[in-house]
Enzyme design. Structure first.
Site, PDB file in Angstrom:
ATOM      1  N   GLU A 183     -11.686  10.820   2.179  1.00  0.00           N
ATOM      2  CA  GLU A 183     -10.939   9.846   2.981  1.00  0.00           C
ATOM      3  C   GLU A 183      -9.768  10.570   3.649  1.00  0.00           C
ATOM      4  O   GLU A 183      -8.992  11.274   2.995  1.00  0.00           O
ATOM      5  CB  GLU A 183     -10.433   8.706   2.086  1.00  0.00           C
ATOM      6  N   ASN A 226      -8.538   5.292  -3.807  1.00  0.00           N
ATOM      7  CA  ASN A 226      -9.461   4.171  -3.647  1.00  0.00           C
ATOM      8  C   ASN A 226     -10.678   4.522  -4.498  1.00  0.00           C
ATOM      9  O   ASN A 226     -11.492   5.354  -4.113  1.00  0.00           O
ATOM     10  CB  ASN A 226      -9.881   3.994  -2.187  1.00  0.00           C
ATOM     11  N   LYS A 305      -3.819   3.166  -7.792  1.00  0.00           N
ATOM     12  CA  LYS A 305      -3.475   2.357  -6.618  1.00  0.00           C
ATOM     13  C   LYS A 305      -3.932   0.944  -6.964  1.00  0.00           C
ATOM     14  O   LYS A 305      -5.136   0.691  -7.084  1.00  0.00           O
ATOM     15  CB  LYS A 305      -4.213   2.908  -5.404  1.00  0.00           C
ATOM     16  N   GLU A 309      -4.593  -2.729  -0.502  1.00  0.00           N
ATOM     17  CA  GLU A 309      -5.746  -2.509   0.379  1.00  0.00           C
ATOM     18  C   GLU A 309      -7.063  -2.770  -0.351  1.00  0.00           C
ATOM     19  O   GLU A 309      -8.011  -1.999  -0.260  1.00  0.00           O
ATOM     20  CB  GLU A 309      -5.699  -1.083   0.958  1.00  0.00           C
ATOM     21  N   ARG A 342       1.238   3.941  -8.031  1.00  0.00           N
ATOM     22  CA  ARG A 342       1.689   3.998  -6.637  1.00  0.00           C
ATOM     23  C   ARG A 342       2.414   2.717  -6.213  1.00  0.00           C
ATOM     24  O   ARG A 342       2.002   1.607  -6.573  1.00  0.00           O
ATOM     25  CB  ARG A 342       0.505   4.291  -5.709  1.00  0.00           C
ATOM     26  N   ARG A 359       5.908  -5.465   6.540  1.00  0.00           N
ATOM     27  CA  ARG A 359       5.254  -4.489   5.654  1.00  0.00           C
ATOM     28  C   ARG A 359       6.260  -3.466   5.112  1.00  0.00           C
ATOM     29  O   ARG A 359       6.145  -3.019   3.979  1.00  0.00           O
ATOM     30  CB  ARG A 359       4.120  -3.798   6.427  1.00  0.00           C
ATOM     31  N   ASP A 388       3.728   4.165   6.358  1.00  0.00           N
ATOM     32  CA  ASP A 388       2.507   4.883   5.987  1.00  0.00           C
ATOM     33  C   ASP A 388       2.427   6.245   6.677  1.00  0.00           C
ATOM     34  O   ASP A 388       1.604   6.427   7.572  1.00  0.00           O
ATOM     35  CB  ASP A 388       1.290   4.021   6.355  1.00  0.00           C
ATOM     36  N   GLU A 410       5.958  10.878  -2.509  1.00  0.00           N
ATOM     37  CA  GLU A 410       4.621  11.259  -2.028  1.00  0.00           C
ATOM     38  C   GLU A 410       4.691  11.625  -0.546  1.00  0.00           C
ATOM     39  O   GLU A 410       5.159  10.849   0.287  1.00  0.00           O
ATOM     40  CB  GLU A 410       3.653  10.085  -2.258  1.00  0.00           C
ATOM     41  N   GLU A 416      -3.227  12.756   8.697  1.00  0.00           N
ATOM     42  CA  GLU A 416      -3.831  11.500   9.160  1.00  0.00           C
ATOM     43  C   GLU A 416      -3.214  11.010  10.472  1.00  0.00           C
ATOM     44  O   GLU A 416      -3.933  10.653  11.412  1.00  0.00           O
ATOM     45  CB  GLU A 416      -3.672  10.437   8.064  1.00  0.00           C
ATOM     46  N   GLU A 550       5.729  14.393  18.035  1.00  0.00           N
ATOM     47  CA  GLU A 550       6.452  13.119  18.137  1.00  0.00           C
ATOM     48  C   GLU A 550       6.691  12.757  19.606  1.00  0.00           C
ATOM     49  O   GLU A 550       6.578  11.594  19.994  1.00  0.00           O
ATOM     50  CB  GLU A 550       7.793  13.262  17.407  1.00  0.00           C
ATOM     51  N   TRP A 580      -2.820  -5.814   9.869  1.00  0.00           N
ATOM     52  CA  TRP A 580      -2.299  -4.710   9.060  1.00  0.00           C
ATOM     53  C   TRP A 580      -0.779  -4.598   9.012  1.00  0.00           C
ATOM     54  O   TRP A 580      -0.231  -3.755   8.296  1.00  0.00           O
ATOM     55  CB  TRP A 580      -2.891  -3.379   9.558  1.00  0.00           C
TER      56      TRP A 580
HETATM   57  C1  GCV Z   1      -6.422   6.261   0.424  1.00  0.00           C
HETATM   58  C2  GCV Z   1      -3.373   4.597   4.366  1.00  0.00           C
HETATM   59  C3  GCV Z   1      -4.630   5.340   4.679  1.00  0.00           C
HETATM   60  C4  GCV Z   1      -5.702   5.061   3.648  1.00  0.00           C
HETATM   61  C5  GCV Z   1      -5.148   5.448   2.272  1.00  0.00           C
HETATM   62  C6  GCV Z   1      -3.888   4.638   2.032  1.00  0.00           C
HETATM   63  C7  GCV Z   1      -3.226   4.997   0.713  1.00  0.00           C
HETATM   64  O1  GCV Z   1      -3.553   3.238   4.509  1.00  0.00           O
HETATM   65  O2  GCV Z   1      -5.059   5.015   5.960  1.00  0.00           O
HETATM   66  O3  GCV Z   1      -6.835   5.809   3.963  1.00  0.00           O
HETATM   67  O4  GCV Z   1      -6.086   5.191   1.264  1.00  0.00           O
HETATM   68  O5  GCV Z   1      -2.961   4.898   3.051  1.00  0.00           O
HETATM   69  O6  GCV Z   1      -2.264   5.747   0.746  1.00  0.00           O
HETATM   70  O7  GCV Z   1      -3.660   4.507  -0.316  1.00  0.00           O
END
Ligand code: GCV
Length: 717
Positions: A183, A226, A305, A309, A342, A359, A388, A410, A416, A550, A580
């Site tokens: 992921e 996840n 986690k 989500e 987390r 959020r 995020d 973290e 990403e 940026e 979201w």
């Molecule tokens: C592993 C964001 C990412 C997800 C990730 C999540 C997390 O939403 O897009 O892919 O999931 O963070 O940190 O748990």
């Protein structure tokens, strides 16, 4: 033990040539234990290649001594006999130099994983209290190269700032239908798993552990937070696969942790509930954890986690996250394990019309009231920003809100939201800002440690993560590694992995110095030891690359504007009307999120002073975070005198120019590796294309919304 130098994988920062200075010397290693064995094997390997020798006994005259303090003889004076192996006078004097420092510290121990480095009378000495310290000391000497063997060096103590320095892998065992094998992975497949089972390439796992140890990382999780159906079984019937990884990384001082699902007692144990206060659930976790330690005695612990989500969690039972974390912590406690719980908990089914739900507030709302209610071996793992891993976010207010909880901060090494390892984006400058941020303000005279009376002013995010005497939750990051030849997709993204490990060891290190370390180790051997011109090129391309990124992406801290799902490339409204919770609220009059206490979501109130007030007013809010905290008209004037709309145009044009400049520089660069040069060239082409796309989409969007033309008359397509 054999040293994992793989022919079919890039050596990253440990090419054989990086060991030349050590390998050309006579080296004595004193001590026992698994990791001392690793040190001996490393030295033996380097000496076999570079003409030096691994001394077999203490009677010779080595140039380098790596000794456990328990195995090294005490200082030999002309008067006194010594206990243990007898050594020549210059070695004895070098050891004595190191010991003097200990005596000067009141005879205190070197410290877990620490070492002393000294050089006297032509002998370089590493003196460590435990084998891990010896290994880190060896890698320090490797980093220094010839410098480690020049002149005199007064003994310097080195200790890791934080006890736990961890990389999380978001790797799936089964290929996930949407997220794939890894992921948010941009470096090929997983180095651990393939198509539902172990990848079977344990040499690569060992080589990874070696690279990490050279930076100071000492913990990894081997599966995604996840936790899907197959991955859940790593805790029980597939534990052997985890044990096999633990066996490979152990010789490099790395402990394995496992992401587990909160619903494990139901999914794996057949219980009707996962309620953390149910006795059967507690027993199940205790028994299961006992089995884990029987298979992996140095197992690190769990990562969870929950209620996030779609992952299950304690809310389903009306329990708090402290209740949830504590049941796992209690199961781990008898074995010295920890649970990383987390704090990334928020409502991902929001309605964009609802401006009161924010959020950014969620983690603080959920967790701050729980301060002091977590067990000592429960570590709350907090993303560095409240959203995020965006290119620019303020520091999460949770970090300042839980003084009686062990917190880990973290970070995200996998890119990403920062170019997915197709764009050059050296992240150490961002992390350095985060770690150096002082949530309670600068304090008297900028005193970094705060005063003894417990005043927190002056304490930094790094101080919180490190904790008193290193007992904080430490630093964690999401790894960017995969089975790609270069480990990280983009060869230059190796620098991010390297810098994370080094910053976790010592958050005071500077990004440009870390880049130099990485350049020297990675490229100097192929450059005859002097990477001068290449060093200049890489600094020019990388030092400011986060800020360049940026400039051509989402402006002034507003975040996102990425394509939904995969998060690569621009889509200004991509998330604007989704559930979201990631909105920019642009309309014809202005843009940004009102998070003030006066008229917005009240998020600014989650910060202590001075930030609570600094962020509350657009007049004092730092420009780079303006749209994170405020909804302002396009004509709002920034501190540098530019309007918001003109800033958007200017930065987007400038960002693209900077990428074009990097590409021109790289054309002339000579890294001593044609394939690497070609890969970076190709990726810079993609970065430029994508940066232009960002520039054009963002500029056109805001031109259309605002109707304000570019003051410099440039064409906005
Ligand atoms: C592993 C964001 C990412 C997800 C990730 C999540 C997390 O939403 O897009 O892919 O999931 O963070 O940190 O748990």
């Amino acid at each position: 033990m054999s040293i994992p130098e793989l022919a079919d994988v890039h050596p990253a920062w440990l090419p054989p040539g990086a060991f030349r200075a050590v390998g050309a010397r006579r080296v004595l290693v004193l001590g026992d234990g698994l990791l001392t064995g690793t040190v001996r094997a490393e030295v033996g390997h380097a000496c076999a290649r570079h003409g030096g020798s691994l001394e077999q006994d203490a009677a010779g005259s080595p140039d380098l001594v790596l000794a456990l303090s328990s195995a090294a003889p005490p200082a030999v004076t002309s008067a006194g006999p010594s206990v243990g192996p007898s050594v020549g006078p210059s070695v004895a004097r070098a050891l004595a130099a190191a010991r003097e420092v200990l005596a000067g510290q009141g005879g205190s121990a070197i410290g877990e994983e620490g070492y002393l480095l000294a050089r006297r009378d032509g002998v370089t000495v590493v003196l460590a209290g435990d084998p891990a310290g010896l290994l880190y000391g060896l890698f320090h000497v490797v980093r220094l190269g010839e410098e480690a063997f020049a002149g005199e060096r007064p003994a310097e103590p080195h200790r890791p700032a934080a006890r736990r320095r961890m990389l999380d892998h978001w790797d799936n065992v089964d290929v996930h239908p949407v997220m794939g094998q890894v992921e948010r992975g941009y470096s090929g497949g997983s180095i651990f798993w393939r198509d539902g089972g172990p990848r079977g390439d344990l040499a690569r796992v060992r080589a990874y552990a070696r690279l990490l140890a050279a930076t100071g990382v000492n913990a990894i999780t081997v599966n995604n937070v996840n936790v899907h159906a197959t991955e859940a079984h790593l805790l029980t019937d597939r534990l052997g696969d985890v044990a096999a990884i633990a066996d490979e990384v152990r010789p490099y001082g790395i402990r394995v942790h496992l992401s587990v699902t909160f619903a494990s007692p139901m999914r794996l144990g057949g219980l009707p509930t996962a309620d953390p206060l149910d006795e059967r659930v507690r027993e199940w976790w205790a028994r299961t954890t006992e089995h884990v330690y029987a298979a992996i005695p140095d197992f690190g612990g769990y990562v969870v986690k929950a209620d996030s989500e779609g992952q299950p969690g304690p809310f389903a039972y009306g329990r708090s996250h402290a209740d949830g974390a504590n049941v796992l912590a209690d199961a781990l406690a008898p074995f010295g394990g920890v649970v990383h719980w987390r704090a990334f908990v928020y409502n991902h089914r929001q309605d964009w019309r609802d401006r009161s739900t924010d959020r950014a507030r969620a983690a603080h709302d959920h967790f701050a009231p729980l301060d002091g209610r977590f067990r000592d071996n429960a570590i709350l793992q907090v993303k560095h920003g409240p959203m995020d891993f965006q290119t620019r976010e303020p520091v999460s207010p949770v970090i300042a809100a839980m003084p009686s909880t062990r917190l880990a901060v973290e970070l995200q090494v996998t890119q990403e939201y920062t170019g997915q390892q197709r764009h050059v984006c050296y992240l150490a400058p961002m992390w350095k800002e985060v770690l150096g941020f002082r949530p309670w303000g600068p304090g008297e005279d900028g005193d970094a440690a705060g005063d003894a009376a417990g005043d927190r002013a002056g304490r930094s995010v790094a101080d919180v993560a490190v904790g008193a005497s290193g007992g904080g939750g430490g630093l964690v990051a999401v790894s960017n590694v995969g089975d790609d030849f270069y480990w990280t997709g983009h060869p230059l993204a190796q620098a991010n992995l390297y810098a994370f490990g080094r910053l976790a060891w010592d958050p005071r290190l500077e990004p440009d110095a870390l880049l130099d370390e990485w350049i020297d180790l990675t490229f100097a051997p192929a450059q005859g030891g002097d990477p001068g011109p290449l060093r200049r090129t890489l600094h020019a391309m990388m030092d400011g690359s986060w800020r360049t990124y940026e400039r051509y992406t989402a402006p002034l801290g507003v975040g996102f504007m990425v394509r939904p799902g995969h998060h690569y490339g621009p889509d200004v409204d991509g998330y604007e009307y989704t559930p979201w919770g990631t909105y920019h609220f642009a309309d014809r009059d202005g843009v940004g999120v009102d998070r003030t206490r006066a008229s917005g979501t009240g998020f600014t109130g989650q910060y202590p002073q001075p930030w609570s007030d600094v962020y509350e007013s657009p007049g004092t809010c730092p420009d780079e975070l303006l749209l994170f905290f405020h909804h302002v008209p396009y004509g709002h004037v920034l501190h540098d005198g530019t309007t918001v709309i003109q800033h958007i145009y200017d930065t987007h044009f400038a960002g693209v120019e900077e990428v074009a400049g990097s590409r021109r520089l790289w054309e002339r660069a000579e890294p001593g590796d044609a394939a690497l040069h070609a890969r970076v060239t190709e990726l810079l082409g993609e970065q430029l294309r994508c940066a232009e796309e960002w520039r054009d989409q963002v500029n056109a969007y805001f031109f259309r919304k605002s109707g304000v033309p570019d003051a410099r008359g440039r064409r906005i397509p």
